[in-house]
Structures are given as C-alpha cells and as structure tokens.
Design an enzyme around this catalytic site. Sequence first.
Site, PDB file in Angstrom:
ATOM      1  NE  ARG A 119     -16.386 -25.057   7.538  1.00  0.00           N
ATOM      2  CZ  ARG A 119     -16.895 -24.009   8.197  1.00  0.00           C
ATOM      3  NH1 ARG A 119     -17.785 -24.203   9.153  1.00  0.00           N
ATOM      4  NH2 ARG A 119     -16.527 -22.802   7.887  1.00  0.00           N
ATOM      5  NE  ARG A 175     -12.351 -24.341   1.179  1.00  0.00           N
ATOM      6  CZ  ARG A 175     -13.049 -23.273   1.532  1.00  0.00           C
ATOM      7  NH1 ARG A 175     -13.245 -22.296   0.697  1.00  0.00           N
ATOM      8  NH2 ARG A 175     -13.548 -23.197   2.737  1.00  0.00           N
ATOM      9  CE  LYS A 222     -10.926 -18.510   4.225  1.00  0.00           C
ATOM     10  NZ  LYS A 222     -11.143 -19.178   5.532  1.00  0.00           N
ATOM     11  NE  ARG A 282     -20.875 -20.733   6.572  1.00  0.00           N
ATOM     12  CZ  ARG A 282     -19.654 -20.476   6.131  1.00  0.00           C
ATOM     13  NH1 ARG A 282     -19.281 -19.216   5.923  1.00  0.00           N
ATOM     14  NH2 ARG A 282     -18.804 -21.440   5.893  1.00  0.00           N
ATOM     15  NE  ARG A 339     -19.386 -18.292   9.942  1.00  0.00           N
ATOM     16  CZ  ARG A 339     -18.423 -18.779   9.180  1.00  0.00           C
ATOM     17  NH1 ARG A 339     -17.634 -17.953   8.537  1.00  0.00           N
ATOM     18  NH2 ARG A 339     -18.239 -20.069   9.070  1.00  0.00           N
TER      19      ARG A 339
HETATM   20  P1  AP5 Z   1     -15.388 -15.088   8.859  1.00  0.00           P
HETATM   21  O1  AP5 Z   1     -14.897 -13.782   8.321  1.00  0.00           O
HETATM   22  O2  AP5 Z   1     -16.741 -15.554   8.441  1.00  0.00           O
HETATM   23  O3  AP5 Z   1     -14.289 -16.242   8.616  1.00  0.00           O
HETATM   24  P2  AP5 Z   1     -13.881 -17.022   7.295  1.00  0.00           P
HETATM   25  O4  AP5 Z   1     -12.428 -17.269   7.365  1.00  0.00           O
HETATM   26  O5  AP5 Z   1     -14.422 -16.330   6.092  1.00  0.00           O
HETATM   27  O6  AP5 Z   1     -14.642 -18.367   7.606  1.00  0.00           O
HETATM   28  P3  AP5 Z   1     -15.469 -19.327   6.669  1.00  0.00           P
HETATM   29  O7  AP5 Z   1     -16.045 -20.373   7.569  1.00  0.00           O
HETATM   30  O8  AP5 Z   1     -16.452 -18.539   5.833  1.00  0.00           O
HETATM   31  O9  AP5 Z   1     -14.410 -19.922   5.804  1.00  0.00           O
HETATM   32  P4  AP5 Z   1     -14.558 -21.210   5.052  1.00  0.00           P
HETATM   33  O10 AP5 Z   1     -13.322 -21.116   4.258  1.00  0.00           O
HETATM   34  O11 AP5 Z   1     -14.762 -22.445   5.816  1.00  0.00           O
HETATM   35  O12 AP5 Z   1     -15.983 -21.040   4.329  1.00  0.00           O
HETATM   36  P5  AP5 Z   1     -16.402 -20.782   2.859  1.00  0.00           P
HETATM   37  O13 AP5 Z   1     -17.629 -19.981   2.888  1.00  0.00           O
HETATM   38  O14 AP5 Z   1     -15.263 -20.309   2.016  1.00  0.00           O
HETATM   39  O15 AP5 Z   1     -15.300 -14.977  10.449  1.00  0.00           O
HETATM   40  C1  AP5 Z   1     -15.729 -16.050  11.271  1.00  0.00           C
HETATM   41  C2  AP5 Z   1     -16.377 -15.470  12.551  1.00  0.00           C
HETATM   42  O16 AP5 Z   1     -15.376 -14.772  13.302  1.00  0.00           O
HETATM   43  C3  AP5 Z   1     -17.485 -14.429  12.295  1.00  0.00           C
HETATM   44  O17 AP5 Z   1     -18.482 -14.591  13.256  1.00  0.00           O
HETATM   45  C4  AP5 Z   1     -16.792 -13.063  12.468  1.00  0.00           C
HETATM   46  O18 AP5 Z   1     -17.699 -12.072  12.895  1.00  0.00           O
HETATM   47  C5  AP5 Z   1     -15.754 -13.406  13.532  1.00  0.00           C
HETATM   48  N1  AP5 Z   1     -14.531 -12.609  13.409  1.00  0.00           N
HETATM   49  C6  AP5 Z   1     -13.871 -12.299  12.252  1.00  0.00           C
HETATM   50  N2  AP5 Z   1     -12.774 -11.572  12.528  1.00  0.00           N
HETATM   51  C7  AP5 Z   1     -12.747 -11.423  13.892  1.00  0.00           C
HETATM   52  C8  AP5 Z   1     -11.861 -10.786  14.791  1.00  0.00           C
HETATM   53  N3  AP5 Z   1     -10.770 -10.137  14.351  1.00  0.00           N
HETATM   54  N4  AP5 Z   1     -12.109 -10.862  16.108  1.00  0.00           N
HETATM   55  C9  AP5 Z   1     -13.207 -11.516  16.576  1.00  0.00           C
HETATM   56  N5  AP5 Z   1     -14.099 -12.140  15.773  1.00  0.00           N
HETATM   57  C10 AP5 Z   1     -13.866 -12.091  14.445  1.00  0.00           C
HETATM   58  O19 AP5 Z   1     -16.714 -22.276   2.364  1.00  0.00           O
HETATM   59  C11 AP5 Z   1     -17.778 -23.019   2.907  1.00  0.00           C
HETATM   60  C12 AP5 Z   1     -17.851 -24.368   2.220  1.00  0.00           C
HETATM   61  O20 AP5 Z   1     -18.101 -24.177   0.807  1.00  0.00           O
HETATM   62  C13 AP5 Z   1     -16.576 -25.218   2.274  1.00  0.00           C
HETATM   63  O21 AP5 Z   1     -16.507 -25.977   3.447  1.00  0.00           O
HETATM   64  C14 AP5 Z   1     -16.774 -26.102   1.019  1.00  0.00           C
HETATM   65  O22 AP5 Z   1     -17.701 -27.133   1.257  1.00  0.00           O
HETATM   66  C15 AP5 Z   1     -17.396 -25.142   0.012  1.00  0.00           C
HETATM   67  N6  AP5 Z   1     -16.387 -24.434  -0.789  1.00  0.00           N
HETATM   68  C16 AP5 Z   1     -16.218 -23.079  -0.868  1.00  0.00           C
HETATM   69  N7  AP5 Z   1     -15.201 -22.773  -1.697  1.00  0.00           N
HETATM   70  C17 AP5 Z   1     -14.702 -23.963  -2.143  1.00  0.00           C
HETATM   71  C18 AP5 Z   1     -13.624 -24.298  -3.005  1.00  0.00           C
HETATM   72  N8  AP5 Z   1     -12.874 -23.354  -3.580  1.00  0.00           N
HETATM   73  N9  AP5 Z   1     -13.364 -25.616  -3.225  1.00  0.00           N
HETATM   74  C19 AP5 Z   1     -14.139 -26.573  -2.673  1.00  0.00           C
HETATM   75  N10 AP5 Z   1     -15.169 -26.319  -1.831  1.00  0.00           N
HETATM   76  C20 AP5 Z   1     -15.450 -25.015  -1.564  1.00  0.00           C
END
Ligand code: AP5
Length: 266
Positions: free
Chosen positions: A215, A132, A53, A204, A171
């Site tokens: 997660r 979420r 994402k 991370r 990542r």
């Molecule tokens: P990446 O683009 O980083 O994936 P992502 O879907 O953004 O993954 P996240 O882990 O950031 O999502 P998340 O929803 O768990 O984390 P968030 O920060 O929102 O890609 C992942 C990897 O794959 C990278 O290495 C990239 O290079 C690679 N890649 C990408 N595309 C590719 C492709 N096509 N081919 C090959 N490789 C590829 O949240 C973190 C934490 O924050 C949560 O767990 C929670 O504790 C808290 N939080 C955040 N928002 C909320 C909310 N709204 N409510 C409650 N808690 C929240």
Amino acid sequence: MPAPNKPENTDSTQSRNDRAAWFQGASSECSDAPHPSGLPWRLVLLGAPGVGKGTQAYLLNQRLKACHLSTGDLFRAASKLDDCDRSPAMQTAMDHMRRGELVPDSTVWEMVRERSACIRCGGGFVLDGFPRTLGQAESLKQLMQSEKISLSAVVNYELPLAEIVSRLSGRRTCEKCKAVYHITSQPPKFEGVCDRCDGRLFQREDDRPESITVRMETYERSTAPLIDFYKAQDKLLPIVATGTPDEICVRTISALVARVGLMAAV
Ligand code: AP5
C-alpha cells in the site's frame, strides 16, 4: 462580517448521517441528510494509508456537517455481501484490496459515478480515499465541472512513515458503523466492542505487514502525484498530522477557514 462565499457551520457538533445513498446507491436516501446554512464544504482528504484520513473525515463531518464519503468503506461493505450478490468486477476489486493494491480505475469510477448525487448533494462532502490516481482526479474534475460545482480545498495530511506504520498496525474498525479505533492511542471502552453502536471490532485484512508495504509503494507511485495536480490548481492545503485527532481537526478547520477568507479577499 463573514467573508463572501464562506462555507459555514465550523463550530457545531452534529452526528453524522447514515450515508445510505453512498452505501446503497442512487435509489436510497440518507435518513438525515446534512443541511448547512452556508455554502457546503466540498473537501478531498489526501495522505498516505494510515495517516488518519478516516478519523479526520469523521470529526470534520461532525463539525462541518459535510458527508463522509469513503471508497474504502464502500468496498469493505461490498466485501460483506454474499458471493451471489457480488459482481465479477467487485470480486476482482476485493482481491486487489486484500493484496494492498489499488482497485482498477474503471471499477472505482463506476461506483462513484452511480453515486454522483452524493457529489452534488447540497450538504457537501469529505471525500476519503478518492481520488487516488490522476485518472480518478480527472474524472472527478469533469463531473464537478458538469455540475458547476468546485472543491473548497484538498487537505493533504503529512506524517513520518514510522508513525504511520504504528497507527496502521494497531487499528481496529467497527464492522457495523465503520468507526475507527487504535489499541493504544484510541482504545474502545470495552475491548473488541464499538463505543458508538456495540458492533464487533476487527483488524482489516490489508493491515498485515506485507499488505502495508504494498500500500505504501502504491501510494508513492499512484497517489502522491495528486499533490502536484492539486497544487497546480491552487487547491492544496498541507496539514501536519501529528498530535491528537482533535488537535489535528482544529488545525484543519483553522486552515480551511483562513484559506476561504483569503480566497474571498483576492
Ligand atoms: P485512519 O483514520 O483509519 O487512517 P486512514 O488514513 O483513513 O487509513 P486507511 O488505511 O483507511 O487509508 P487507506 O487510504 O489505505 O484505506 P482505504 O480504506 O481508503 O487511522 C489509522 C489508525 O491510526 C487508526 O487506528 C486510528 O485510530 C489511528 N489514528 C488516527 N489519528 C490518530 C492520531 N492523531 N494519533 C494517534 N492515532 C491516530 O482503502 C483501502 C483499500 O481500498 C485500498 O488499498 C484499495 O485497495 C481500495 N481503494 C479504496 N479507494 C480506492 C480508490 N479510490 N482507488 C483504488 N482503490 C481504492
């Protein structure tokens, strides 16, 4: 002739803005807020942790100009503050995040509501990681209704679990500009250094195997129900997340343009 109400700027490449209003709150202004010539794109990105994402939000920002708003980036930025600058609610949020659990809805909503100008912004947005839970989705819906604006679409990225786990475990993220890399599929030019800003790359805390399991379970329990929530509102756009980031981005934009054209035709 362009379809009526069709958001524009699907083909220009622009650098993303500094997101000052998102990171520093309502009193800050972005240095180069986006100015689309058509209607702004207002998108939510859904999908399991690690599906890509954040990577897509960056590419969509470059091509559609809509601002990349990530609640995860916001919490990670807050985690870098000194202890004395961090509220008790934020400290609790950090603990939840480290374990791979969701931050409580009340804390998340307080931060998003303080930044409602970003939701209203005429440049549009790509929301990454928010909403979420059903509670967060209802809060966003009410805020948008009160502002008389609506979502263009909710993009749901789909990928098999094994591929997701491999993306997460390799990542690396830039501590300065939040750019995302992968040690094999998207490595930086120089190991450990960001191509865009020379910042240091780090792994991370919540990408450890035990946090990844939590997660994934949390996603299934709390976030996957949003798929039906947005399907019922005819907002859902499923996108297969295999292939290179650029291929997925092109697939997403083609589907968005087709959807908007179709909506305008009914
Ligand atoms: P990446 O683009 O980083 O994936 P992502 O879907 O953004 O993954 P996240 O882990 O950031 O999502 P998340 O929803 O768990 O984390 P968030 O920060 O929102 O890609 C992942 C990897 O794959 C990278 O290495 C990239 O290079 C690679 N890649 C990408 N595309 C590719 C492709 N096509 N081919 C090959 N490789 C590829 O949240 C973190 C934490 O924050 C949560 O767990 C929670 O504790 C808290 N939080 C955040 N928002 C909320 C909310 N709204 N409510 C409650 N808690 C929240």
